[in-house]
Each structure stands twice: as structure tokens, then as C-alpha cells.
Design a protein around this motif. Structure first.
Motif, mmCIF file in Angstrom:
data_model
loop_
_atom_site.group_PDB
_atom_site.id
_atom_site.type_symbol
_atom_site.label_atom_id
_atom_site.label_comp_id
_atom_site.label_asym_id
_atom_site.label_seq_id
_atom_site.Cartn_x
_atom_site.Cartn_y
_atom_site.Cartn_z
ATOM 1 N N HIS A 118 12.624 2.804 -4.618
ATOM 2 C CA HIS A 118 13.328 2.141 -3.525
ATOM 3 C C HIS A 118 13.382 0.622 -3.662
ATOM 4 O O HIS A 118 13.822 -0.049 -2.733
ATOM 5 C CB HIS A 118 12.665 2.519 -2.196
ATOM 6 N N CYS A 119 12.945 0.088 -4.794
ATOM 7 C CA CYS A 119 12.923 -1.369 -4.917
ATOM 8 C C CYS A 119 14.339 -1.919 -5.048
ATOM 9 O O CYS A 119 15.223 -1.266 -5.611
ATOM 10 C CB CYS A 119 12.046 -1.805 -6.092
ATOM 11 N N ASN A 120 14.540 -3.113 -4.543
ATOM 12 C CA ASN A 120 15.862 -3.747 -4.635
ATOM 13 C C ASN A 120 15.737 -5.166 -5.191
ATOM 14 O O ASN A 120 16.563 -6.028 -4.896
ATOM 15 C CB ASN A 120 16.541 -3.766 -3.260
ATOM 16 N N THR A 121 14.694 -5.377 -5.995
ATOM 17 C CA THR A 121 14.454 -6.679 -6.615
ATOM 18 C C THR A 121 14.610 -6.552 -8.126
ATOM 19 O O THR A 121 14.299 -5.517 -8.704
ATOM 20 C CB THR A 121 13.026 -7.171 -6.284
ATOM 21 N N GLN A 122 15.097 -7.607 -8.770
ATOM 22 C CA GLN A 122 15.202 -7.644 -10.223
ATOM 23 C C GLN A 122 14.021 -8.437 -10.779
ATOM 24 O O GLN A 122 13.988 -9.671 -10.708
ATOM 25 C CB GLN A 122 16.515 -8.295 -10.639
ATOM 26 N N LEU A 145 0.853 -1.192 0.000
ATOM 27 C CA LEU A 145 0.000 0.000 0.000
ATOM 28 C C LEU A 145 0.894 1.248 0.000
ATOM 29 O O LEU A 145 1.259 1.772 1.053
ATOM 30 C CB LEU A 145 -0.906 0.002 1.226
ATOM 31 N N GLN A 146 1.252 1.673 -1.196
ATOM 32 C CA GLN A 146 2.066 2.868 -1.316
ATOM 33 C C GLN A 146 2.057 3.377 -2.746
ATOM 34 O O GLN A 146 1.558 2.716 -3.653
ATOM 35 C CB GLN A 146 3.495 2.621 -0.848
ATOM 36 N N ASN A 147 2.603 4.535 -2.937
ATOM 37 C CA ASN A 147 2.725 5.141 -4.254
ATOM 38 C C ASN A 147 3.675 4.320 -5.121
ATOM 39 O O ASN A 147 4.765 3.957 -4.687
ATOM 40 C CB ASN A 147 3.242 6.578 -4.084
ATOM 41 N N ALA A 148 3.257 4.034 -6.359
ATOM 42 C CA ALA A 148 4.070 3.196 -7.250
ATOM 43 C C ALA A 148 5.413 3.837 -7.566
ATOM 44 O O ALA A 148 6.442 3.150 -7.651
ATOM 45 C CB ALA A 148 3.296 2.920 -8.540
ATOM 46 N N GLU A 149 5.420 5.145 -7.737
ATOM 47 C CA GLU A 149 6.675 5.844 -8.027
ATOM 48 C C GLU A 149 7.659 5.671 -6.870
ATOM 49 O O GLU A 149 8.854 5.407 -7.078
ATOM 50 C CB GLU A 149 6.397 7.322 -8.277
ATOM 51 N N HIS A 150 7.149 5.814 -5.657
ATOM 52 C CA HIS A 150 8.012 5.652 -4.473
ATOM 53 C C HIS A 150 8.500 4.214 -4.351
ATOM 54 O O HIS A 150 9.668 3.960 -4.032
ATOM 55 C CB HIS A 150 7.225 6.057 -3.215
ATOM 56 N N PHE A 151 7.625 3.243 -4.624
ATOM 57 C CA PHE A 151 8.018 1.837 -4.540
ATOM 58 C C PHE A 151 9.157 1.535 -5.518
ATOM 59 O O PHE A 151 10.149 0.887 -5.160
ATOM 60 C CB PHE A 151 6.820 0.939 -4.841
ATOM 61 N N ILE A 152 8.998 1.999 -6.757
ATOM 62 C CA ILE A 152 10.020 1.749 -7.779
ATOM 63 C C ILE A 152 11.340 2.426 -7.415
ATOM 64 O O ILE A 152 12.426 1.875 -7.621
ATOM 65 C CB ILE A 152 9.515 2.231 -9.158
ATOM 66 N N ASN A 173 14.536 4.346 -12.810
ATOM 67 C CA ASN A 173 14.347 3.453 -11.665
ATOM 68 C C ASN A 173 13.731 2.129 -12.085
ATOM 69 O O ASN A 173 14.070 1.073 -11.537
ATOM 70 C CB ASN A 173 13.480 4.137 -10.608
ATOM 71 N N VAL A 174 12.805 2.155 -13.052
ATOM 72 C CA VAL A 174 12.240 0.906 -13.576
ATOM 73 C C VAL A 174 13.356 0.038 -14.154
ATOM 74 O O VAL A 174 13.428 -1.170 -13.877
ATOM 75 C CB VAL A 174 11.169 1.192 -14.647
ATOM 76 N N CYS A 175 14.224 0.639 -14.935
ATOM 77 C CA CYS A 175 15.325 -0.125 -15.532
ATOM 78 C C CYS A 175 16.216 -0.741 -14.455
ATOM 79 O O CYS A 175 16.716 -1.860 -14.624
ATOM 80 C CB CYS A 175 16.153 0.772 -16.453
ATOM 81 N N ALA A 176 16.399 -0.037 -13.360
ATOM 82 C CA ALA A 176 17.220 -0.562 -12.273
ATOM 83 C C ALA A 176 16.550 -1.741 -11.585
ATOM 84 O O ALA A 176 17.231 -2.539 -10.925
ATOM 85 C CB ALA A 176 17.502 0.545 -11.259
#
Length: 229
Positions: free
Chosen positions: A110-114, A101-108, A140-143
Motif C-alpha cells: 500500500h505504499c505510495n512513496t518512491q 507498526l505493521q506487517n512489511a508485506e502489507h506496508f509495501i 510491489n517493491v519495484c512500484a
């Protein structure tokens, strides 16, 4: 969300009560086109829970069919807690499916999964979230993607210029783009990858065992598929 060509009706989601795993709208069915050629085990991120159609469909395909053999990770992001409650109460969100439950932009950011699949279906009414046109979001999506990743976006551009501007930006980050137009809907589904997407065509969709099973009329619901590679 899908908007019809003939009216101003906007459809948030439709569910068959007897077969809730089915995706009934061509726009939503196209969000599964990554399964035409996908690296497994799958690691899937869905940005925008909506009425949980993607969640129901993928969970069913994994548990009950041979079309998804390995599902290592599948999670969703939704900003609206009311939408999550509605998905659980009325739209059969699979039990124990992880939803952030959060903003998608913020999730992306800070994500650390490939991930190797990211699906994006995020609207405010019938307007896209502004960050979809942001370079920093796509960086960030590419990362968050591995080399074989496929990204699918449900779009409803208001003008040809808006779509062209977005595609020019996306081309900076992805070598291959497939643009899918529909007969009955104003939406456009855009697929992105750094691997060729030439296999995403109406003939392949028509003859693929998966789509014969879950969406037998999808190929005829698609008007055109354009490729940029």
C-alpha cells in the motif's frame, strides 16, 4: 540478525554503549553499502527495526558527518510492538524516528512513496518471512522504487538451491545483483538495482572514506562479492 559460521549462535543486535552509532557486525555494516554511490536526497525505508542499528547509524551520519548531505525521508516498519519498545528503551532508537507498526508485506503493498533505498532484515527466528519469495511482494517493491533505487537484503539461506531459486526470481525484477559472503557469518547480503553495482567491491570498500571511518575492517570481513549484471 546474523548467524556465525562456527556455532549455532544467532545475534539479534549488538550496541557499543559509548558509541551507539556504530554498527559492530559486518552483516549490518554491509546494509550501508548503498552509500558507496547514492542519489541524494535520500529516501530510505528500513523493513525490520530489530535493535535499531540502521536507524542509529544513518541518523548519526546525517547529523554529524559529511557522508549524508540530504535525508528527505527515513522511516522503518516493524510488526512487533515489543521490539519497538525494546529498541526505544535499550537500544537508543533516535527520538521522533517514524516507525510503522505493521506487517512489511502489507506496508509495501500500500505504499505510495518512491524510495531510493530499501533495506530488508526480516526474520522469524532464523527463518525468512515467506513473502520474500513472492513475486507479488517484489512487484510491489519495484512500484515503491525510483529508477536509481538500491535494495539491500540480509539473508540466511538454508541451502544453495533456496538461494538460487530466490536469485532467479529477483533477476526478473532487477538488472544488477551483488551477492556478498562473509568469513565469520552464514548470512549473505544481496544488493539489487537497475543501475550497475560493479563499484561494490572489496577494493572500493577498503578505500572509501566513509567505510574507513565507520567500518575499517569490513573489506577483510567479506569473503567474496559476486556480481550478476
Amino acid at each position: 540478525m546474523a548467524q556465525t559460521n562456527h556455532t549455532d549462535i544467532t545475534i539479534q543486535g549488538v550496541m557499543n554503549l559509548n558509541h551507539n552509532e556504530q554498527l559492530l557486525i559486518a552483516v549490518n555494516q554491509c546494509m550501508l553499502l548503498f552509500l558507496l554511490k547514492s542519489a541524494q536526497p535520500l529516501k530510505i525505508l528500513n523493513l525490520g527495526l530489530g535493535t535499531a542499528g540502521i536507524e542509529r547509524a544513518i541518523t548519526h551520519l546525517y547529523k554529524n558527518t559529511p557522508f549524508i548531505n540530504e535525508l528527505a525521508l527515513f522511516e522503518s516498519v516493524e510488526i512487533n510492538p515489543d521490539m519497538l519498545s525494546i529498541a526505544k528503551q535499550y537500544f537508543k532508537l533516535p527520538n521522533n524516528h517514524p516507525v510503522h507498526l505493521q506487517n512489511a508485506e502489507h506496508f509495501i503493498q500500500h505504499c505510495n512513496t518512491q524510495y531510493n533505498v530499501i533495506t530488508i532484515d526480516i526474520f522469524s527466528g532464523d527463518i525468512h518471512q515467506g513473502f520474500l519469495s513472492s513475486d507479488s511482494f517484489w512487484q510491489n517493491v519495484c512500484a515503491c522504487c525510483n529508477a536509481q533505487a538500491q535494495i539491500l537484503i540480509n539473508l540466511n539461506p538454508k541451502t544453495g538451491q533456496e538461494l538460487q531459486t530466490l536469485l532467479v526470481m529477483l533477476r526478473q525484477y532487477f538488472k544488477c545483483i551483488a551477492l556478498i559472503e562473509f568469513n565469520e557469518y552464514k548470512n549473505i547480503v544481496v544488493m539489487l538495482s537497475n543501475q550497475s553495482l560493479i563499484h561494490v567491491n572489496k577494493d572500493e570498500i577498503k578505500h572509501a572514506a566513509l567505510f574507513k571511518t565507520i567500518a575499517p575492517s569490513l573489506h577483510s570481513d567479506i569473503n567474496s562479492i559476486y556480481h550478476i549484471e
